[in-house]
Enzyme design. Structure first.
Site, PDB file in Angstrom:
ATOM      1  N   HIS A  89      33.156  80.060 -68.329  1.00 35.45           N
ATOM      2  CA  HIS A  89      32.557  80.950 -69.313  1.00 35.45           C
ATOM      3  C   HIS A  89      32.783  80.355 -70.701  1.00 35.45           C
ATOM      4  O   HIS A  89      33.776  79.663 -70.936  1.00 35.45           O
ATOM      5  CB  HIS A  89      33.193  82.341 -69.234  1.00 35.45           C
ATOM      6  CG  HIS A  89      32.835  83.102 -67.999  1.00 35.45           C
ATOM      7  ND1 HIS A  89      32.097  84.266 -68.014  1.00 35.45           N
ATOM      8  CD2 HIS A  89      33.107  82.859 -66.692  1.00 35.45           C
ATOM      9  CE1 HIS A  89      31.945  84.711 -66.780  1.00 35.45           C
ATOM     10  NE2 HIS A  89      32.552  83.866 -65.963  1.00 35.45           N
ATOM     11  N   PRO A  90      31.892  80.619 -71.640  1.00 34.78           N
ATOM     12  CA  PRO A  90      32.065  80.060 -72.985  1.00 34.78           C
ATOM     13  C   PRO A  90      33.197  80.763 -73.738  1.00 34.78           C
ATOM     14  O   PRO A  90      33.160  81.979 -73.922  1.00 34.78           O
ATOM     15  CB  PRO A  90      30.712  80.322 -73.648  1.00 34.78           C
ATOM     16  CG  PRO A  90      30.152  81.508 -72.927  1.00 34.78           C
ATOM     17  CD  PRO A  90      30.643  81.399 -71.517  1.00 34.78           C
TER      18      PRO A  90
END
Length: 268
Positions: A89-90
Site C-alpha cells: 500500500h502507498p
C-alpha cells in the site's frame, strides 16, 4: 497487463496430472497474465491468485501457500503456509487505502458515485509498486510458513528456513533464518558456489545426471562438468504451457502425452 481466461474442470486436472502437470493450485484461477507460463513436469498445489503473473520452471514442487506475481526457477520447492506476492500500500500518499489507486475496489465507486464512476476511474493514479514481481531462482527451498515480500529476489540454490520473513534480496546458495530474515551461512563453500553458478546444472534433466554422486557436491560437479564437456547430456527442453494452452486442456493433455508417452500413474 492483458489477461488470458481459462476454466479448468475436475476432469481436466486429472487428465493433466497423468502427463506431468499437477495443478490443483489453479482450481479457483480463471485468468493469468499473457506473460505467464509453466514448464512440464511440475506440481503446483499452493493457491495461485487469479490474474497473477506466474512463471514456473520444470521439476518444481510448490506444495502450499499463496502465490502471486512470482517467477520460480526449476527444481524449486515451497512448503505449506508460505506467502509470496502480497500487495503493498502507498505509505507516502494521502491515504494507504486501495481506493486511492483502485477506486473500483469491491465496486464501491459505482455504489457511492454511480454518475461519476467513469470520471473517477479515468482520474486514478497508478500505484506501480502495489505487487512487483518476486524472483525465486533455481533449486530454491522455501520452508513452511515463510513470508516473502513482493519484489525481492532469492538467488539460486538458497534455503529459506521455516517461518522466516524475507524482506531483502538473498544471494545465491544462502541459508536464511529468522524474522527479519538474515543470512546465517552459505550452503556450500564459495568456490563450489562459483562452479554451481557456472555449470547451471538445472538446465538439464536431473534424470540424465544420475551418474553424479549428489551427496558430494564437489564430486558431483566433477562428473556433471565432464558429461557436459563431452556432450553426453543436452539441456532439457521443457514443454512450455501458457494460459492459452490451459484454455484448451484436451489439446494440451494430448500434446504432453505425445511428449511423455508413458503417462504418470494417477496419484492415489
Amino acid at each position: 497487463m492483458a489477461q488470458i481466461p481459462f476454466d479448468l474442470k475436475h476432469a481436466d486436472f486429472a487428465r493433466l496430472a497423468e502427463v506431468g502437470l499437477r495443478l490443483p493450485g489453479l482450481r479457483e484461477v480463471k485468468t493469468l497474465t499473457q506473460t505467464s507460463w509453466i514448464e512440464a513436469p511440475t506440481t503446483i498445489i499452493g493457491t495461485v491468485v487469479s490474474g497473477a503473473e506466474l512463471q514456473v520452471g520444470a521439476f518444481c514442487s510448490l506444495s502450499g501457500g499463496t502465490l502471486n506475481n512470482v517467477h520460480i526457477g526449476r527444481y524449486s520447492s515451497i512448503a505449506a503456509g508460505t506467502i509470496i506476492g502480497v500487495h503493498e500500500h502507498p505509505t507516502s500518499w494521502l491515504t494507504t487505502s486501495r481506493t486511492s489507486y483502485w477506486p473500483q475496489v469491491y465496486g464501491w465507486d459505482e455504489l457511492i458515485a454511480p454518475d461519476r464512476a467513469a470520471e473517477i476511474r479515468a482520474g486514478k493514479r497508478p500505484f506501480t509498486r502495489s505487487c512487483p514481481i518476486t524472483e525465486i531462482g533455481h533449486d530454491v527451498w522455501i520452508g513452511q510458513g515463510c513470508f516473502i515480500k513482493s519484489g525481492v529476489r532469492i538467488g539460486h540454490g538458497s534455503v529459506i528456513g521455516a517461518r522466516a520473513t524475507v524482506t531483502k534480496d538473498v544471494p545465491p546458495y544462502s541459508i536464511v533464518l529468522g524474522t527479519p530474515g538474515r543470512v546465517v551461512r552459505t550452503r556450500v563453500p564459495e568456490p563450489l558456489i562459483e562452479r554451481l553458478l557456472a555449470v547451471e546444472w538445472w538446465r538439464y534433466s536431473i534424470y540424465d545426471l544420475f551418474a553424479a554422486p549428489f551427496d558430494d557436491v564437489a564430486r558431483a560437479l566433477d562428473v556433471i562438468e565432464d558429461r557436459i564437456a563431452e556432450g553426453a547430456v543436452k539441456p532439457y527442453e521443457a514443454p512450455l504451457v501458457t494460459p492459452a494452452d490451459l484454455a484448451e486442456p484436451l489439446g494440451l493433455a494430448a500434446r504432453l502425452a505425445a511428449r511423455f508417452p508413458r503417462p504418470l500413474a494417477r496419484a492415489s
